[in-house]
Scaffold this motif. Structure first.
Motif, PDB file in Angstrom:
ATOM      1  N   THR A  16       9.514  -9.593   3.956  1.00 54.72           N
ATOM      2  CA  THR A  16      10.000  -9.200   2.637  1.00 54.72           C
ATOM      3  C   THR A  16       8.650  -8.550   2.248  1.00 54.72           C
ATOM      4  O   THR A  16       8.794  -7.596   1.269  1.00 54.72           O
ATOM      5  CB  THR A  16      10.151 -10.526   2.013  1.00 54.72           C
ATOM      6  OG1 THR A  16      11.090 -11.230   2.504  1.00 54.72           O
ATOM      7  CG2 THR A  16      10.708 -10.102   0.868  1.00 54.72           C
ATOM      8  N   ALA A  17       7.653  -8.958   2.491  1.00 57.77           N
ATOM      9  CA  ALA A  17       6.253  -8.551   2.119  1.00 57.77           C
ATOM     10  C   ALA A  17       6.214  -6.970   2.437  1.00 57.77           C
ATOM     11  O   ALA A  17       5.547  -6.192   1.701  1.00 57.77           O
ATOM     12  CB  ALA A  17       5.002  -9.281   2.545  1.00 57.77           C
ATOM     13  N   VAL A  18       6.260  -6.437   3.425  1.00 61.71           N
ATOM     14  CA  VAL A  18       6.370  -5.298   3.870  1.00 61.71           C
ATOM     15  C   VAL A  18       7.699  -4.276   3.763  1.00 61.71           C
ATOM     16  O   VAL A  18       7.652  -3.328   4.057  1.00 61.71           O
ATOM     17  CB  VAL A  18       5.925  -5.166   5.373  1.00 61.71           C
ATOM     18  CG1 VAL A  18       4.585  -5.800   5.608  1.00 61.71           C
ATOM     19  CG2 VAL A  18       6.935  -5.468   6.456  1.00 61.71           C
ATOM     20  N   GLY A  19       8.722  -5.072   2.922  1.00 67.62           N
ATOM     21  CA  GLY A  19       9.756  -4.214   2.591  1.00 67.62           C
ATOM     22  C   GLY A  19      10.822  -4.250   3.985  1.00 67.62           C
ATOM     23  O   GLY A  19      11.628  -3.261   3.723  1.00 67.62           O
ATOM     24  N   GLN A  23       2.405   0.115   2.912  1.00 67.98           N
ATOM     25  CA  GLN A  23       2.989   1.457   2.489  1.00 67.98           C
ATOM     26  C   GLN A  23       4.204   1.574   3.080  1.00 67.98           C
ATOM     27  O   GLN A  23       4.350   1.400   4.479  1.00 67.98           O
ATOM     28  CB  GLN A  23       2.110   2.743   2.698  1.00 67.98           C
ATOM     29  CG  GLN A  23       0.504   2.476   2.521  1.00 67.98           C
ATOM     30  CD  GLN A  23       0.184   2.402   1.012  1.00 67.98           C
ATOM     31  OE1 GLN A  23       0.658   3.621   0.422  1.00 67.98           O
ATOM     32  NE2 GLN A  23      -0.546   1.694   0.416  1.00 67.98           N
ATOM     33  N   LYS A  24       5.349   2.196   2.500  1.00 71.38           N
ATOM     34  CA  LYS A  24       6.534   2.157   2.958  1.00 71.38           C
ATOM     35  C   LYS A  24       6.819   3.066   4.241  1.00 71.38           C
ATOM     36  O   LYS A  24       7.224   2.588   5.226  1.00 71.38           O
ATOM     37  CB  LYS A  24       7.598   3.000   1.857  1.00 71.38           C
ATOM     38  CG  LYS A  24       9.119   2.864   2.204  1.00 71.38           C
ATOM     39  CD  LYS A  24       9.835   2.993   0.989  1.00 71.38           C
ATOM     40  CE  LYS A  24      11.242   2.733   1.429  1.00 71.38           C
ATOM     41  NZ  LYS A  24      11.875   1.331   1.502  1.00 71.38           N
ATOM     42  N   GLU A  25       5.784   4.016   4.514  1.00 67.57           N
ATOM     43  CA  GLU A  25       5.882   5.155   5.697  1.00 67.57           C
ATOM     44  C   GLU A  25       5.445   4.172   7.034  1.00 67.57           C
ATOM     45  O   GLU A  25       5.557   4.728   8.109  1.00 67.57           O
ATOM     46  CB  GLU A  25       5.429   6.436   5.453  1.00 67.57           C
ATOM     47  CG  GLU A  25       3.979   6.395   5.094  1.00 67.57           C
ATOM     48  CD  GLU A  25       3.633   6.083   3.656  1.00 67.57           C
ATOM     49  OE1 GLU A  25       2.343   6.541   3.148  1.00 67.57           O
ATOM     50  OE2 GLU A  25       4.670   5.686   2.867  1.00 67.57           O
ATOM     51  N   ASN A  26       4.633   3.088   6.856  1.00 69.13           N
ATOM     52  CA  ASN A  26       3.680   2.531   7.559  1.00 69.13           C
ATOM     53  C   ASN A  26       4.514   1.117   8.230  1.00 69.13           C
ATOM     54  O   ASN A  26       3.868   0.399   9.165  1.00 69.13           O
ATOM     55  CB  ASN A  26       2.211   2.068   7.374  1.00 69.13           C
ATOM     56  CG  ASN A  26       1.724   3.567   7.022  1.00 69.13           C
ATOM     57  OD1 ASN A  26       2.045   4.725   7.549  1.00 69.13           O
ATOM     58  ND2 ASN A  26       0.831   3.697   5.915  1.00 69.13           N
ATOM     59  N   GLN A  27       5.572   0.908   7.684  1.00 67.36           N
ATOM     60  CA  GLN A  27       6.291  -0.524   7.830  1.00 67.36           C
ATOM     61  C   GLN A  27       6.512  -0.802   9.066  1.00 67.36           C
ATOM     62  O   GLN A  27       6.386  -1.915   9.732  1.00 67.36           O
ATOM     63  CB  GLN A  27       7.257  -0.868   6.655  1.00 67.36           C
ATOM     64  CG  GLN A  27       6.582  -1.055   5.599  1.00 67.36           C
ATOM     65  CD  GLN A  27       7.881  -0.845   4.368  1.00 67.36           C
ATOM     66  OE1 GLN A  27       9.181  -0.716   4.938  1.00 67.36           O
ATOM     67  NE2 GLN A  27       7.530  -1.021   3.170  1.00 67.36           N
ATOM     68  N   PRO A  47      -6.755  -3.368   7.899  1.00 69.20           N
ATOM     69  CA  PRO A  47      -6.059  -2.438   7.061  1.00 69.20           C
ATOM     70  C   PRO A  47      -4.523  -2.749   6.260  1.00 69.20           C
ATOM     71  O   PRO A  47      -3.826  -1.867   6.337  1.00 69.20           O
ATOM     72  CB  PRO A  47      -5.871  -1.294   8.037  1.00 69.20           C
ATOM     73  CG  PRO A  47      -5.697  -1.914   9.170  1.00 69.20           C
ATOM     74  CD  PRO A  47      -6.230  -3.284   9.238  1.00 69.20           C
ATOM     75  N   TYR A  48      -4.768  -4.142   5.804  1.00 64.53           N
ATOM     76  CA  TYR A  48      -3.610  -4.594   5.366  1.00 64.53           C
ATOM     77  C   TYR A  48      -2.700  -3.743   4.279  1.00 64.53           C
ATOM     78  O   TYR A  48      -1.483  -3.410   4.389  1.00 64.53           O
ATOM     79  CB  TYR A  48      -3.469  -5.986   5.051  1.00 64.53           C
ATOM     80  CG  TYR A  48      -2.187  -6.448   4.553  1.00 64.53           C
ATOM     81  CD1 TYR A  48      -1.150  -6.939   5.387  1.00 64.53           C
ATOM     82  CD2 TYR A  48      -2.041  -6.972   3.272  1.00 64.53           C
ATOM     83  CE1 TYR A  48      -0.091  -7.575   5.099  1.00 64.53           C
ATOM     84  CE2 TYR A  48      -0.610  -7.449   2.968  1.00 64.53           C
ATOM     85  CZ  TYR A  48       0.193  -7.818   3.670  1.00 64.53           C
ATOM     86  OH  TYR A  48       1.438  -8.362   3.325  1.00 64.53           O
ATOM     87  N   HIS A  49      -3.488  -3.193   3.383  1.00 69.75           N
ATOM     88  CA  HIS A  49      -2.960  -2.263   2.378  1.00 69.75           C
ATOM     89  C   HIS A  49      -2.286  -1.003   3.074  1.00 69.75           C
ATOM     90  O   HIS A  49      -1.177  -0.758   2.504  1.00 69.75           O
ATOM     91  CB  HIS A  49      -3.842  -1.678   1.340  1.00 69.75           C
ATOM     92  CG  HIS A  49      -3.389  -0.983   0.524  1.00 69.75           C
ATOM     93  ND1 HIS A  49      -2.663  -1.527  -0.685  1.00 69.75           N
ATOM     94  CD2 HIS A  49      -3.627   0.506   0.098  1.00 69.75           C
ATOM     95  CE1 HIS A  49      -2.181  -0.314  -1.574  1.00 69.75           C
ATOM     96  NE2 HIS A  49      -2.832   0.624  -1.023  1.00 69.75           N
ATOM     97  N   TYR A  50      -2.721  -0.595   3.993  1.00 70.16           N
ATOM     98  CA  TYR A  50      -2.133   0.693   4.819  1.00 70.16           C
ATOM     99  C   TYR A  50      -0.702   0.307   5.293  1.00 70.16           C
ATOM    100  O   TYR A  50       0.331   0.915   4.959  1.00 70.16           O
ATOM    101  CB  TYR A  50      -3.078   0.819   5.938  1.00 70.16           C
ATOM    102  CG  TYR A  50      -2.526   1.894   6.896  1.00 70.16           C
ATOM    103  CD1 TYR A  50      -2.593   3.474   6.621  1.00 70.16           C
ATOM    104  CD2 TYR A  50      -1.785   1.636   7.882  1.00 70.16           C
ATOM    105  CE1 TYR A  50      -1.813   4.226   7.415  1.00 70.16           C
ATOM    106  CE2 TYR A  50      -1.272   2.606   8.884  1.00 70.16           C
ATOM    107  CZ  TYR A  50      -1.515   4.081   8.573  1.00 70.16           C
ATOM    108  OH  TYR A  50      -0.986   4.802   9.482  1.00 70.16           O
ATOM    109  N   TRP A  51      -0.694  -0.959   5.938  1.00 73.18           N
ATOM    110  CA  TRP A  51       0.659  -1.358   6.267  1.00 73.18           C
ATOM    111  C   TRP A  51       1.556  -1.741   5.441  1.00 73.18           C
ATOM    112  O   TRP A  51       2.808  -1.474   5.666  1.00 73.18           O
ATOM    113  CB  TRP A  51       0.418  -2.709   7.359  1.00 73.18           C
ATOM    114  CG  TRP A  51      -0.371  -2.327   8.273  1.00 73.18           C
ATOM    115  CD1 TRP A  51      -1.472  -3.067   8.716  1.00 73.18           C
ATOM    116  CD2 TRP A  51      -0.252  -1.575   9.466  1.00 73.18           C
ATOM    117  NE1 TRP A  51      -2.107  -2.643   9.860  1.00 73.18           N
ATOM    118  CE2 TRP A  51      -1.442  -1.686  10.391  1.00 73.18           C
ATOM    119  CE3 TRP A  51       0.727  -0.706   9.903  1.00 73.18           C
ATOM    120  CZ2 TRP A  51      -1.514  -0.868  11.686  1.00 73.18           C
ATOM    121  CZ3 TRP A  51       0.490  -0.006  11.147  1.00 73.18           C
ATOM    122  CH2 TRP A  51      -0.583  -0.310  11.946  1.00 73.18           C
TER     123      TRP A  51
END
Length: 520
Positions: free
Chosen positions: A323-326, A398-402, A392-396
């Motif tokens: 859920t956290a990463v969408g 992002q919608k394109e990196n899920q 790099p948690y913030h990077y993951w």
């Protein structure tokens, strides 16, 4: 220096792989299939339980289990498992493996069915009943760990013993898959029969009354596979190693194994007398046990403890990470039944792509490269991938990196199962004396479950956002998912270091490993 072993034990050590080996794997493995189904299916239905029993009128979000209830529902079976591992581990050495093997299965079957029943209709009564029966379900599951591992270890030949014990444990992967598939099938049927709008369209109508049957059916189904193997468990003879080395009845051991191996085996009473003389019978709390096996027990308990902190915190709460990463839509965009389908689909995909292959990689390679190497590889890559997710948690997010996040997350599961999750189960069944084997495996497994309880309970609180306005209802601020993943990375690194305390058991007889046939 190894002395001469009993003929019946040598016959088992050098036996070619036969049909009875596969029968034993299936009989013992179906217990683990049920274990995994029962322990992990609860994470598929907790969100639904929150919607049904903890709905708040006018709330923009669906109801969710309060923190203390969520921790109890998810964790109480683990507490029961810990108690069962210690109790049945000890009982397996006192009474024999076979005598208590059927009892653990009956407890599992009865409590699986009872988990779906409720004494009363209000939230308190339903949760209390669920927690009560899930504790005793865990108690039965706990007994299966030391007994299944010890039975398989004592039946196996020394050449492929690791693969056979690992194959029993690998049935867990199929149990997790079965839980996911069954939940998907049942939720699809219910969703098509009982149409409901999303929560944000109609908060009350999004949870149809029939949803209360769905979670009960999912939990109760766990009794079926265990029931199918109950008869065969009762038909299994006691292991020759217990009968000969603990009960001191080589005649019975030879007779039992002659039937199993379909060959003549001598009883050798004179050699039995020599073995009795040689085994001075030191106990678990003696100085001699401490000197011979103290570091081994420390190694098996510490590695299992550290592994389960990481493994269970990931597994029980993977739906929250998704859920956290969408990867799972917002709860208010779904009805209660469809939410079960979506969570089950995500967990099943992870199991199919990483969990199950990891188990069977271990089965294929454990007797080729050894337990120690697999455990080191597993802990090493789990550490690497945890830090790769965390730093790099913030990077993951992002919608394109899920998708990348889910791939790395899956790889940590792969290396848990092609690694310490399998080897921590195998090794304690090999390196301790027959009269203490089940007890020591039970202690090692219980240490693991203590780690699982810390992982499961601690993760609920740790992973909360440090910002009080972003925490889940009823939870205090935590350290966030990023910092929690860093903590888990450190835990895996400690597991790697503790692996150095565990000896390699590949290709050696159980009696050589435990020192039971040492020459005086």
């Amino acid at each position: 220096m190894g002395g001469e072993n009993l003929q019946v034990l040598t016959a088992l050590d050098v036996a070619k792989t036969q049909w009875y080996h596969f029968t034993a794997i299936i009989i013992a493995g179906m217990g683990f299939f049920t274990d995994a189904y029962d322990l992990f299916c609860i994470s598929l239905v907790t969100k639904m339980l929150g919607r049904i029993y903890y709905h708040v009128e006018g709330s923009p979000k669906p109801g969710s289990l309060p923190p203390n209830v969520s921790a109890a529902v998810c964790g109480v079976a683990l507490v029961g498992t810990l108690a069962g591992q210690l109790f049945f581990g000890w009982l397996g050495d006192k009474l024999g493996r076979k005598k208590v093997y059927g009892a653990t299965l009956m407890i599992m079957c009865f409590c699986s069915l009872a988990s779906g029943l409720s004494f009363g209709r209000d939230a308190k009564a339903v949760m209390a009943t669920l927690c009560f029966f899930r504790f005793w379900l865990g108690f039965g599951i706990g007994g299966d760990y030391p007994l299944s591992a010890t039975i398989m270890s004592e039946y196996a030949n020394k050449k492929t013993r690791g693969a056979f014990i690992a194959a029993v444990f690998a049935m867990q992967g199929f149990g997790i898959l079965a839980g996911g598939f069954f939940a998907m099938v049942m939720s699809s049927i219910f969703d098509s029969m009982f149409k409901a709008p999303a929560y944000k369209i109609d908060p009350i109508g999004s949870t149809v009354p029939q949803a209360d049957y769905l979670w009960r059916i999912i939990l109760m189904f766990g009794a079926l596979p265990a029931l199918l193997t109950f008869y065969w468990r009762l038909k299994m003879p006691e292991t020759a190693r217990y009968t000969a080395l603990v009960a001191k009845d080589t005649k019975q051991a030879a007779a039992d194994m002659a039937k199993v191996l379909q060959k003549d085996i001598e009883a050798e009473p004179e050699k039995e007398a020599g073995l009795v003389q040689k085994q001075r019978g030191y106990g678990l709390w003696s100085k001699e046990f401490l000197a011979r096996h103290g570091l081994h027990l420390l190694g098996t308990t510490s590695t299992w403890f550290l592994l389960d902190i990481a493994f269970y915190s990931q597994n029980l709460f993977q739906k929250d990470i998704f859920t956290a990463v969408g990867w799972i839509p917002q709860a208010d965009t779904m009805n209660s039944i469809h939410e079960v389908f979506v969570i089950a689909k995500a967990q099943t995909l992870i199991a199919l792509c990483s969990t199950v292959p990891g188990y069977w990689f271990t089965v294929a390679l454990i007797d080729v490269i050894g337990r120690f190497t697999i455990q080191m590889i597993g802990f090493f890559f789990m550490t690497v991938f945890m830090f790769a997710l965390a730093i790099p948690y913030h990077y993951w997010t992002q919608k394109e990196n899920q998708i990348g996040f889910v791939v790395l997350y899956s790889l940590t599961f792969f290396f848990a199962n092609f690694g310490p999750n399998a080897t921590t189960f195998v090794v304690p069944a090999e390196i301790f004396p027959a009269r203490l084997r089940s007890t020591c495996h039970g202690i090692s497994a219980a240490s693991g479950k203590l780690g699982a309880i810390i992982g499961a309970f601690g993760f609920l609180y740790l992973a909360q956002s440090p910002d009080p306005s972003k925490t889940d209802k009823g939870y205090p601020p935590g350290i966030g998912v990023k910092n929690t993943l860093i903590v888990l990375g450190v835990v895996n690194l400690l597991g790697l270091l503790c692996t150095f305390l565990v000896p390699e058991a590949k290709g050696k007889s159980l009696e050589d490993l435990s020192g039971e046939n040492e020459s005086e």
